[in-house]
Write a protein that holds these residues in place. Structure first.
Motif, PDB file in Angstrom:
ATOM      1  N   ASP A  33       0.838  -1.193   0.000  1.00 42.83           N
ATOM      2  CA  ASP A  33       0.000   0.000   0.000  1.00 42.83           C
ATOM      3  C   ASP A  33       0.881   1.255   0.000  1.00 42.83           C
ATOM      4  O   ASP A  33       0.661   2.186  -0.782  1.00 42.83           O
ATOM      5  CB  ASP A  33      -0.926  -0.004   1.217  1.00 42.83           C
ATOM      6  CG  ASP A  33      -2.028   1.023   1.115  1.00 42.83           C
ATOM      7  OD1 ASP A  33      -2.949   0.816   0.292  1.00 42.83           O
ATOM      8  OD2 ASP A  33      -1.970   2.025   1.851  1.00 42.83           O
ATOM      9  N   MET A  55      -5.302  -2.333  -2.411  1.00 41.37           N
ATOM     10  CA  MET A  55      -4.363  -2.980  -3.322  1.00 41.37           C
ATOM     11  C   MET A  55      -4.801  -4.396  -3.671  1.00 41.37           C
ATOM     12  O   MET A  55      -4.536  -4.863  -4.767  1.00 41.37           O
ATOM     13  CB  MET A  55      -2.948  -2.982  -2.727  1.00 41.37           C
ATOM     14  CG  MET A  55      -2.285  -1.613  -2.705  1.00 41.37           C
ATOM     15  SD  MET A  55      -2.332  -0.730  -4.294  1.00 41.37           S
ATOM     16  CE  MET A  55      -1.435  -1.856  -5.358  1.00 41.37           C
ATOM     17  N   LYS A  85      -7.698   4.327 -13.098  1.00 35.80           N
ATOM     18  CA  LYS A  85      -9.054   4.905 -13.133  1.00 35.80           C
ATOM     19  C   LYS A  85      -9.666   4.763 -14.522  1.00 35.80           C
ATOM     20  O   LYS A  85     -10.850   4.440 -14.653  1.00 35.80           O
ATOM     21  CB  LYS A  85      -9.013   6.373 -12.715  1.00 35.80           C
ATOM     22  CG  LYS A  85      -8.860   6.561 -11.212  1.00 35.80           C
ATOM     23  CD  LYS A  85      -8.702   7.996 -10.820  1.00 35.80           C
ATOM     24  CE  LYS A  85     -10.032   8.708 -10.851  1.00 35.80           C
ATOM     25  NZ  LYS A  85      -9.945  10.065 -10.246  1.00 35.80           N
ATOM     26  N   TRP A 117      -2.187   5.612 -11.042  1.00 31.18           N
ATOM     27  CA  TRP A 117      -3.576   5.740 -10.591  1.00 31.18           C
ATOM     28  C   TRP A 117      -4.468   6.412 -11.629  1.00 31.18           C
ATOM     29  O   TRP A 117      -5.656   6.111 -11.711  1.00 31.18           O
ATOM     30  CB  TRP A 117      -3.630   6.400  -9.217  1.00 31.18           C
ATOM     31  CG  TRP A 117      -3.167   5.394  -8.203  1.00 31.18           C
ATOM     32  CD1 TRP A 117      -1.921   5.235  -7.698  1.00 31.18           C
ATOM     33  CD2 TRP A 117      -3.948   4.326  -7.674  1.00 31.18           C
ATOM     34  NE1 TRP A 117      -1.868   4.139  -6.867  1.00 31.18           N
ATOM     35  CE2 TRP A 117      -3.110   3.570  -6.826  1.00 31.18           C
ATOM     36  CE3 TRP A 117      -5.277   3.941  -7.816  1.00 31.18           C
ATOM     37  CZ2 TRP A 117      -3.548   2.450  -6.134  1.00 31.18           C
ATOM     38  CZ3 TRP A 117      -5.721   2.821  -7.117  1.00 31.18           C
ATOM     39  CH2 TRP A 117      -4.865   2.092  -6.291  1.00 31.18           C
ATOM     40  N   LYS A 121       1.060   3.645  -3.324  1.00 32.83           N
ATOM     41  CA  LYS A 121       0.192   4.803  -3.129  1.00 32.83           C
ATOM     42  C   LYS A 121       0.869   6.018  -2.512  1.00 32.83           C
ATOM     43  O   LYS A 121       0.553   7.143  -2.876  1.00 32.83           O
ATOM     44  CB  LYS A 121      -1.000   4.429  -2.231  1.00 32.83           C
ATOM     45  CG  LYS A 121      -1.922   3.400  -2.825  1.00 32.83           C
ATOM     46  CD  LYS A 121      -3.049   3.102  -1.850  1.00 32.83           C
ATOM     47  CE  LYS A 121      -4.029   2.094  -2.389  1.00 32.83           C
ATOM     48  NZ  LYS A 121      -5.138   1.870  -1.442  1.00 32.83           N
ATOM     49  N   TRP A 122       1.772   5.820  -1.550  1.00 29.83           N
ATOM     50  CA  TRP A 122       2.195   6.937  -0.706  1.00 29.83           C
ATOM     51  C   TRP A 122       3.686   7.233  -0.639  1.00 29.83           C
ATOM     52  O   TRP A 122       4.066   8.303  -0.167  1.00 29.83           O
ATOM     53  CB  TRP A 122       1.668   6.723   0.719  1.00 29.83           C
ATOM     54  CG  TRP A 122       0.223   6.362   0.723  1.00 29.83           C
ATOM     55  CD1 TRP A 122      -0.314   5.173   1.140  1.00 29.83           C
ATOM     56  CD2 TRP A 122      -0.877   7.151   0.266  1.00 29.83           C
ATOM     57  NE1 TRP A 122      -1.684   5.194   0.972  1.00 29.83           N
ATOM     58  CE2 TRP A 122      -2.046   6.400   0.438  1.00 29.83           C
ATOM     59  CE3 TRP A 122      -0.981   8.434  -0.278  1.00 29.83           C
ATOM     60  CZ2 TRP A 122      -3.308   6.869   0.087  1.00 29.83           C
ATOM     61  CZ3 TRP A 122      -2.232   8.911  -0.636  1.00 29.83           C
ATOM     62  CH2 TRP A 122      -3.380   8.128  -0.444  1.00 29.83           C
ATOM     63  N   GLN A 172       3.420   6.966  -9.254  1.00 28.20           N
ATOM     64  CA  GLN A 172       2.131   6.628  -8.640  1.00 28.20           C
ATOM     65  C   GLN A 172       1.002   7.428  -9.267  1.00 28.20           C
ATOM     66  O   GLN A 172      -0.079   6.881  -9.542  1.00 28.20           O
ATOM     67  CB  GLN A 172       2.165   6.896  -7.134  1.00 28.20           C
ATOM     68  CG  GLN A 172       3.070   5.974  -6.368  1.00 28.20           C
ATOM     69  CD  GLN A 172       3.409   6.526  -5.000  1.00 28.20           C
ATOM     70  OE1 GLN A 172       3.090   7.663  -4.656  1.00 28.20           O
ATOM     71  NE2 GLN A 172       4.094   5.716  -4.202  1.00 28.20           N
ATOM     72  N   VAL A 181      -6.776  -4.032  -6.724  1.00 28.82           N
ATOM     73  CA  VAL A 181      -5.913  -3.759  -7.879  1.00 28.82           C
ATOM     74  C   VAL A 181      -5.328  -5.059  -8.410  1.00 28.82           C
ATOM     75  O   VAL A 181      -5.394  -5.356  -9.603  1.00 28.82           O
ATOM     76  CB  VAL A 181      -4.779  -2.772  -7.512  1.00 28.82           C
ATOM     77  CG1 VAL A 181      -3.788  -2.619  -8.663  1.00 28.82           C
ATOM     78  CG2 VAL A 181      -5.354  -1.423  -7.103  1.00 28.82           C
ATOM     79  N   ARG A 230      -6.743   6.388  -5.397  1.00 31.25           N
ATOM     80  CA  ARG A 230      -5.875   5.546  -4.571  1.00 31.25           C
ATOM     81  C   ARG A 230      -6.298   5.478  -3.110  1.00 31.25           C
ATOM     82  O   ARG A 230      -5.984   4.514  -2.432  1.00 31.25           O
ATOM     83  CB  ARG A 230      -4.427   6.001  -4.692  1.00 31.25           C
ATOM     84  CG  ARG A 230      -4.122   7.322  -4.042  1.00 31.25           C
ATOM     85  CD  ARG A 230      -2.680   7.717  -4.231  1.00 31.25           C
ATOM     86  NE  ARG A 230      -2.563   8.441  -5.477  1.00 31.25           N
ATOM     87  CZ  ARG A 230      -1.435   8.865  -5.994  1.00 31.25           C
ATOM     88  NH1 ARG A 230      -0.306   8.636  -5.378  1.00 31.25           N
ATOM     89  NH2 ARG A 230      -1.411   9.510  -7.119  1.00 31.25           N
ATOM     90  N   THR A 231      -6.996   6.491  -2.610  1.00 33.32           N
ATOM     91  CA  THR A 231      -7.371   6.475  -1.190  1.00 33.32           C
ATOM     92  C   THR A 231      -8.467   5.464  -0.886  1.00 33.32           C
ATOM     93  O   THR A 231      -8.578   5.000   0.239  1.00 33.32           O
ATOM     94  CB  THR A 231      -7.827   7.864  -0.707  1.00 33.32           C
ATOM     95  OG1 THR A 231      -8.924   8.290  -1.495  1.00 33.32           O
ATOM     96  CG2 THR A 231      -6.698   8.871  -0.792  1.00 33.32           C
TER      97      THR A 231
END
Length: 115
Positions: free
Chosen positions: A33, A68, A54, A50, A37-38, A46, A71, A63-64
């Motif tokens: 994650d 995962m 989408k 994302w 994502k971060w 990233q 995904v 992503r929030t």
């Protein structure tokens, strides 16, 4: 399973459970994650990932909100995820790439330079 991790004194052998800090940004925990994502190191990659997810997966959430596990369980996500992995060093041991002058490090902790 033992893996090699880069430490200040060189490569060390350790268990996966012993490696917690992110190799790239030193965040307290390196998880899928975090990496997808971060992690600040891979923000540009990233953002691209994302946006592609989408569109390809027709997700309204970003992503929030998308776990995962979703995904990795979505066929349409395979291509964007593989592109993300190719465009970043996520999944590599502290940035060792094929073709580097140093010996290639493989999963399981062995290194080979004679392939």
């Amino acid at each position: 399973m033992a893996v090699l991790a880069k430490a200040s004194g060189g490569w060390v052998c350790c268990r996966r459970s012993e490696i917690q800090e992110c190799w790239w940004c030193q965040y307290k925990r390196q998880t899928r994650d975090h990496l997808f994502k971060w992690c600040k190191k891979w923000k540009r990659q990233q953002d691209v990932l994302w946006e592609k997810l989408k569109v390809k997966c027709k997700w309204k959430e970003g992503r929030t909100m998308v776990p995962m596990s979703q995904v990795f369980d979505t066929d349409e996500a395979v291509e964007p995820v593989l592109e993300f992995l190719a465009d970043s060093d996520v999944g590599r041991v502290t940035g060792v790439r094929e073709g580097d002058d140093d010996a290639e490090v493989e999963e399981g902790g062995s290194s080979s330079g004679d392939e």
